[in-house]
Design a protein around this motif. Structure first.
Motif, short mmCIF file in Angstrom:
data_model
loop_
_atom_site.label_atom_id
_atom_site.label_comp_id
_atom_site.label_asym_id
_atom_site.label_seq_id
_atom_site.Cartn_x
_atom_site.Cartn_y
_atom_site.Cartn_z
N PHE A 1 0.81 -1.24 0.08
CA PHE A 1 0.02 0.06 0.04
C PHE A 1 0.88 1.19 -0.13
CE2 PHE A 1 -3.65 -2.44 2.11
CZ PHE A 1 -4.15 -2.66 0.85
N CYS A 2 2.04 1.19 0.58
CA CYS A 2 3.04 2.72 0.89
C CYS A 2 3.39 2.64 -0.73
CB CYS A 2 4.25 2.21 1.29
SG CYS A 2 3.71 2.31 3.23
N GLU A 3 3.66 1.67 -1.56
CA GLU A 3 3.99 2.00 -2.88
C GLU A 3 2.77 2.85 -3.69
OE1 GLU A 3 4.82 -1.34 -5.11
OE2 GLU A 3 6.69 -1.72 -3.78
N VAL A 4 1.45 2.24 -3.19
CA VAL A 4 0.36 3.13 -4.06
C VAL A 4 0.20 4.41 -3.31
CG1 VAL A 4 -2.32 2.86 -4.21
CG2 VAL A 4 -0.95 0.89 -4.34
N LEU A 5 0.42 4.87 -2.22
CA LEU A 5 0.53 6.02 -1.38
C LEU A 5 1.47 7.00 -2.09
CD1 LEU A 5 -0.67 7.68 0.66
CD2 LEU A 5 1.09 6.66 2.38
N ILE A 6 2.66 6.50 -2.48
CA ILE A 6 3.82 7.58 -2.87
C ILE A 6 3.24 7.77 -4.25
CG2 ILE A 6 5.85 7.28 -3.85
CD1 ILE A 6 5.78 7.83 -0.62
N GLY A 7 2.63 7.02 -5.08
CA GLY A 7 2.12 7.13 -6.20
C GLY A 7 1.15 8.34 -6.29
N THR A 8 0.19 8.33 -5.30
CA THR A 8 -0.90 9.14 -5.05
C THR A 8 -0.29 10.72 -4.77
OG1 THR A 8 -2.44 7.64 -4.44
CG2 THR A 8 -3.06 9.87 -3.82
N ILE A 9 0.67 10.45 -3.85
CA ILE A 9 1.41 11.83 -3.38
C ILE A 9 2.10 12.41 -4.63
CG2 ILE A 9 3.15 12.71 -1.86
CD1 ILE A 9 2.72 10.81 0.05
N ARG A 10 2.80 11.66 -5.28
CA ARG A 10 3.57 12.05 -6.52
C ARG A 10 2.61 12.94 -7.54
NH1 ARG A 10 6.38 7.46 -7.83
NH2 ARG A 10 8.04 8.02 -6.45
N SER A 11 1.43 12.19 -7.70
CA SER A 11 0.55 12.69 -8.87
C SER A 11 0.08 14.17 -8.22
CB SER A 11 -0.75 12.03 -8.82
OG SER A 11 -0.39 10.74 -9.50
N GLU A 12 -0.17 14.46 -6.93
CA GLU A 12 -0.66 15.57 -6.43
C GLU A 12 0.46 16.65 -6.34
OE1 GLU A 12 -1.65 14.84 -2.14
OE2 GLU A 12 -3.60 13.74 -2.80
N ILE A 13 1.91 16.33 -6.15
CA ILE A 13 2.91 17.00 -6.09
C ILE A 13 3.00 17.57 -7.65
CG2 ILE A 13 5.49 17.43 -6.07
CD1 ILE A 13 5.31 15.54 -3.86
N ALA A 14 2.91 16.72 -8.77
CA ALA A 14 2.84 17.07 -9.99
C ALA A 14 1.80 17.89 -10.31
CB ALA A 14 2.77 15.70 -10.85
#
Length: 338
Positions: A244-257
């Motif tokens: 789930f952490c990998e999915v969370l980092i992907g979500t954060i990365r999209s928000e930052i982008a």
């Protein structure tokens, strides 16, 4: 006299024949009856070779069902775990066995040993669903476990906490990956109430539940670097959390982008690598191409900002005039109200 004797003799012959016929018929009838009775006696043992099967003999006893479920559970808990196909098959079998035991949901007639076995089976299914990367199945298992977790200790108290803390922490982390902060706080408040108000602060001290609680606070603060550090292998409580952490980092990365697209016209690739928590500049280029960004001369150009810069001066003046006109109108309405 001779004629009379002749008549009497003939009558005697007829009567003799009649009696003889009667005797023959009676003997034939008796032999037929005896043969039919003997045939009936021969058929009776054959009919007893296949007696009707009673429901009591075909129904599986609870002891047999319990032992079968224990065998399935031991196969699911082997190390290393079985193949994904084998896991799916075993989980289906375990659910059928729970239905046979009428233990898929707790009821007053269910004994504590079967309750413990059912809860252990559902928790194993939830954890294995994460290994299969099936969050929907994990959510279903969690919903099935809630009635077991809500049982009062006077009726059912398992040895230790079982896997409840781990499963609940994973569910909270899943809500974060989906951006469901309302559901996250609802679940968290329920845990605090269950623990007794003042003890709610102790949730953060739990190894598994405290992990998503800290992540959520850092996300609200915008401390993405702390979130990034906590999602690395050494900071994750267990292997299931890493998925789930990998999915969370992907979500954060999209928000930052998304924020970067609105805040900057362009960024150097080196800065974007640190900002997006990517391992290499090649990963930055791949990520930029996936979002439709333009990579040129070591920089990333955001098309959204370029489109805004290309607006003509006339369009900007028209937009500004509309804003001024609306503001003046609001002011006049306020004066009228006053």
């Amino acid at each position: 006299m001779s004629w009379i004797a002749f008549v009497l003799a003939s009558l005697g012959v007829r009567f003799g024949l009649t009696s003889a016929l009667r005797s023959l018929l009676s003997s034939a009838t008796s032999s037929t009856a005896s043969s039919s009775s003997s045939a009936t006696k021969q058929l009776e043992p054959k009919q007893q070779l296949h007696p009707p099967t009673s429901k009591a003999t075909t129904a599986e006893s609870p002891t047999m069902s319990t032992s079968a479920l224990q065998g399935t559970l031991s196969q699911l808990q082997t190390t290393p775990p079985p193949s994904p196909q084998k896991i799916a098959t075993l989980l289906t079998t375990a659910k059928k066995q729970l239905l046979q035991l009428k233990a898929l949901l707790p009821n007053p007639s269910t004994t504590p040993p079967i309750l413990h076995l059912a809860r252990q089976t559902l928790e194993t299914g939830a954890l294995l669903s994460i290994r299969l990367q099936d969050p929907d199945a994990f959510t279903r298992y969690f919903q099935q476990l809630l009635p077991f977790y809500e049982l009062p200790a006077s009726k059912f108290k398992p040895a230790g906490d079982g896997q409840r803390s781990k499963v609940t922490g994973l569910y909270l982390l899943l809500l974060l990956t989906k951006g469901d902060y309302a559901g996250f706080h609802t679940e968290l408040e329920g845990l605090e109430v269950e623990m007794g108000g003042a003890r709610g602060a102790g949730l953060e001290q739990d190894k598994y539940i405290g992990y998503p609680v800290k992540l959520e606070r850092w996300l609200m603060e915008g401390s993405y670097d702390r979130v990034w550090g906590a999602t690395k292998k050494e900071g994750v409580p267990s292997e299931e959390f890493a998925v789930f952490c990998e999915v969370l980092i992907g979500t954060i990365r999209s928000e930052i982008a998304s924020c970067s697209e609105k805040a900057y016209p362009s960024l150097p690739i080196a800065n974007a690598k640190n900002l997006l928590f990517l391992e290499s500049e090649g990963s930055v280029v791949e990520f930029a191409q996936g979002r439709g960004w333009v990579v040129k001369d070591g920089r990333i150009y955001f098309p959204l900002q370029q489109g805004e810069e290309m607006r003509t001066e006339k369009e900007i003046l028209v937009a500004s005039g509309m804003v001024i006109e609306n503001t003046v109108g609001y002011a006049r309405e306020l004066e009228t109200i006053v």
